[in-house]
Structure formats: structure tokens, C-alpha cells
Scaffold this motif. Sequence first.
Motif: not given
Length: 578
Positions: A329-351
Motif C-alpha cells: 500500500h502507498p501509505t505503508d511504502s511512504l511511511r517506511g521510506i520516511a522511517f529510513k530517512k529519519m534514522i539517517d537524520e538522527v544518526f547523521k552527525t556524531d558529536l
Amino acid sequence: MKKRFFSTILFSVTALIVGAQSNTPCGPVPTENQLRWQEMEMYAFIHYSLNTYTDQEWGYGDEDPNLFNPSDLDCRQWARVCKQAGMKGIIFTAKHHCGFCMWPSKFTEYSVKNSPWKNGKGDVVRELAEACREEGLEYAVYLSPWDRNHLEYGRPEYVTYFRNQLRELLTEYGDMFEVWFDGANGGDGWYGGANEQRHIDRTTYYQWPETYRMIRDLQPNALIWNDGGDRGDLRWVGTEAGFIGETNWSLLNKTGDVPYEQLHYGLENGNVWVPGETNTSIRPGWFYHATEDAHVKSLSKLMDTYYKSVGRNSCLLLNFPIMPNGRIHPTDSLRGIAFKKMIDEVFKTDLTNKAKVKKNGVETIISFKKPTAFNRFVVEEDIRYGQRVKKFSLEAEVDGKWIQLRDELVNNGDGLTTIGHRRIVCFPTVTATRLRFTILDSKCEPIIKRTSLYLAPQLSADIPNSGEKRSSNLHFFFCSPKQMMIDYEQEQTITAFRYLPPQTTRNGLVTHYTLWASSDWSNWRKVASGEFSNIVNNPIWQTVRFEQPVKAKILRLDAERLAEGDRLAFDDMEVVME
């Protein structure tokens, strides 16, 4: 001079001894396959079968193969979506409990070869295996030991049939990273027309040792997941809600029963390495139901799941159900992709890359040139030599004072326990000049290979709204321990009934039900009956939709069977009206 020379020698010898101790295994250690699995971090489940077309979670075994005729089945779409969602592989339900095979098995007629799809020439297992290889994903299969269709289930002949099917899957579809066996075994079923209950001893019936030998011979790189009474390489975590214990040892004992506490938290002094695999679905159910389109997990919920699985020394197995047309389903697809992008955003910069890191025995201090904001701490052990850390603390220096940091996702106040492959500690944003990480207790000398700090953006949960009209003023009462009445002052037009089972106990949880309707307390009409499939392991809202709207003043719920206990129980109920 001699004294100084002696001190130097003593220091060197001590360092060698400590190094030797560090590299000596501390208790059980993972195999190469288990190490490789742990690095996968996240992979996908795909649930798709006749259940998709009957709108149920568990098929009874008598569903018509002609129902399977998707208009747009596209395994490459599944693989692309899963890859974009950060999944490293896919486990596919080659056969669920209904017994319907998603490949043209030579050992049964109950398969896609007798469906209209591709005129019986299709093979979903092969198409997905090829799609995974094209997308660079690992591939695996789920083969349900329980088969509600097969005439011989519960008898020795079925075990031979089960192994024959497993051999097909292990030899005809390329390399697999895992073989998944469900823990649901025995109960009601069609069983070739017998329509009866059959019960087996799951610890002995399937003769798992022989089956394991076959798997290890045919797929030497595959891990075995099994909740069926014999230790595999991975364990269930005791829930399908998407989290493992904040204390999580990758150990169990090789033999003996495994109570819930050990499934969820592992066993500190276990004698075999069996890490927990956290499985959950992106929707409430495992199979697709149109009624759940508005209930796909929010981004904040998915991140919470990530922190409570991958962030607690586990891997996340996230399910994407397939729609009747054969696509995600498109909703599942978009939510899954947003999930990956958020993980990348959270752990993008190691302080810590712009900080000074000083290690002194069991203490690590991360110092910044100026006050710095952070809210995520990541620490990893080198588990090649075992899991060692039992307890640790985090402190931040704010305005010259050290304050204790607690994991806001932990439900108790016992402090910070266990690390393993990876531990992510989440806490409210703090602005500090230093952070102190101290190991308070360990089984052997700790081997820490990573300490990192991050600043994650704040997320708010979104609350879906299905738009249905639900009753909020129903009056209910018990007329017997297993019978409950739902009464209205006036007659209503009712289209569905919803049941939320107890969330913290199995006592009183309804597994099989009958619903009756009446407008005068004398004449009763049965409007629905059946089972709440998989409700024990996944106690989510259960929706019973009536074939036709029902005009009634009273609904009666009869609990035909309970998971435990002798009195019906619930956390919530709803009646859906026109």
C-alpha cells in the motif's frame, strides 16, 4: 633507575595480561552467522496469502485457491520499497497456517499452481527471490509448521510432508539468510475435511534435531528462528508489539522451558548464544486489511520501535502486508521510506567527532569546547568475545554540576543495564560541556568499541482517524462469567463490533466468540462467530464486521473459549454504527 625500569616492565606485563583477558571469550559467543545477522539491523517480513482475500489473520485451511488472482502482483515493488525503507533483507510467508503454498509445491495441490493467477504457472517465492537478488537484498522464507489444510497434520506422515516442502524451498530458490518457523501449533482446522481440533507436543512432534541437520546441510549460512520447542539460532522476544526488554542478554540455556521473562530479557548466565529478533508489523495486523489503512504506525511510533529493538541489542523484523492487487500500500511504502530517512537524520552527525574523548579504565569522558546539545547516546560492545556489561551510568556536566541521565523509554528506575551489539539511550535534550559514561558492573573486563552522541529532532505522534462512527455511551454488564450484554436505550443500526483484549495478561482473553443480537430480550439472532486469530501473541483491536447491518437494541457476546482463566475480560469495546 632500577626501580623505574621495574615499574615499566610491570606496566607492560599488566597491559599484556589485560589484553589477553579482553580477547578471551567471556561465556558463550556468537557464530559468524549470528555476527553477520546482527549487522543487518533491520529486515522485512512480507505477509501474503489467501488470508489477504478473506480478510482474516489465520486461514482455517478450507479457503478456495481460486481466490488467489492478484491483478498487479509486483515482487520488485516489494523489494524496492523494503530497500528504500532501510531493510537489508526480506522474509516471505511461503506458507502460513492455512497451508496454502505460495510456490508450486510438488507435494500438495493446495498451492498457486491451482489458482487462476498466471493460469497456475506462477511462483511468488521465485519472483521475490529474484527481485531480492536484483536489489541486493538478502532473502529468507517462513514455513508454518502448523497446517490447517493437511489431512495428516498431527500424525507422523505430516512431518515427512513438512520436510519435503522445506527441502524444496531450501534447494530451489538460492541462498537464504534465515529460516523462520512460527510458534503457533495445533488447534482448530479443516484438516482435509475433518473439521476438528488437533493437538501436538511441539517439543517432540516435528523432530526438530533432524530438521535442523537438513537446514544446516543445505543452507549452511542460514539462521534458524524457532519458537516451536527447540533452540534455534534466534529467539522470539515474547511479544509482537515491537520491543524487547531494556535488559537484554543474548543468552539462554540450551535445554529446558523458556518462560516469558527469558524470551524478553534473555538470561545473564545462559549457556548458549540465542539473540532476540524483534518482530512487529507496520500495521496492527500481519495481513492486509483495508480497515487498517488509517492505522499505519506513525513515524514517531516506528522510531520508538527502532530504539526499543535495534537500540536494545536486537534486530528489527518489520512486516509489510501485501494488498489484494499484489502490491504494498502507498501509505505503508511512504511511511517506511520516511522511517529510513529519519534514522539517517538522527544518526547523521556524531558529536564526538568534534569532542575530546578520554578513556580511563571503566570511565569515558567526552568533553566539548562549548556547551553542546544532545539527546541520544550510542554504545557498542565487541560481542565477538561475549556480552559483558551488566550495568552502566550516564552523567552530563551542566553549569559545572554532574546530573544523572536516564533512558526515557525505560519503564523502571533500575538504571541502565546491558549493552551487547548496540544500546541506544534516549533522554530529553540536555546542553552540557561534558558527558561521563561509567561501567558500574560487568561479567568480565568490558570491551567497548563505540561511544557516540547525537541530537535527534523531536517528533510528535500522529493519531489516525478512520472516520467511522463509534458508540461512546454503550452500557454493558455480565450475566455469566463468559457472557456479556451490551445494551442501548433505543434500537441501533450496527455494522461492526470491536474488542480490545487485556494488554497485560492472558487471563480472560477471548480467543473464540459468538455474537448475538436482539431487540426484545427474547428473540436472539446469531450475527457472527469465529476466532480472534493470533490474539494471544498480538493483543490488538479485533474488528468483527457484519455481513449486513443489524438492527438491535442488545448485543450479546459469548466467550466460547478463553486463553486462560474462566471469566471474560477486556480493556475496551466498541460498537460501530451507521
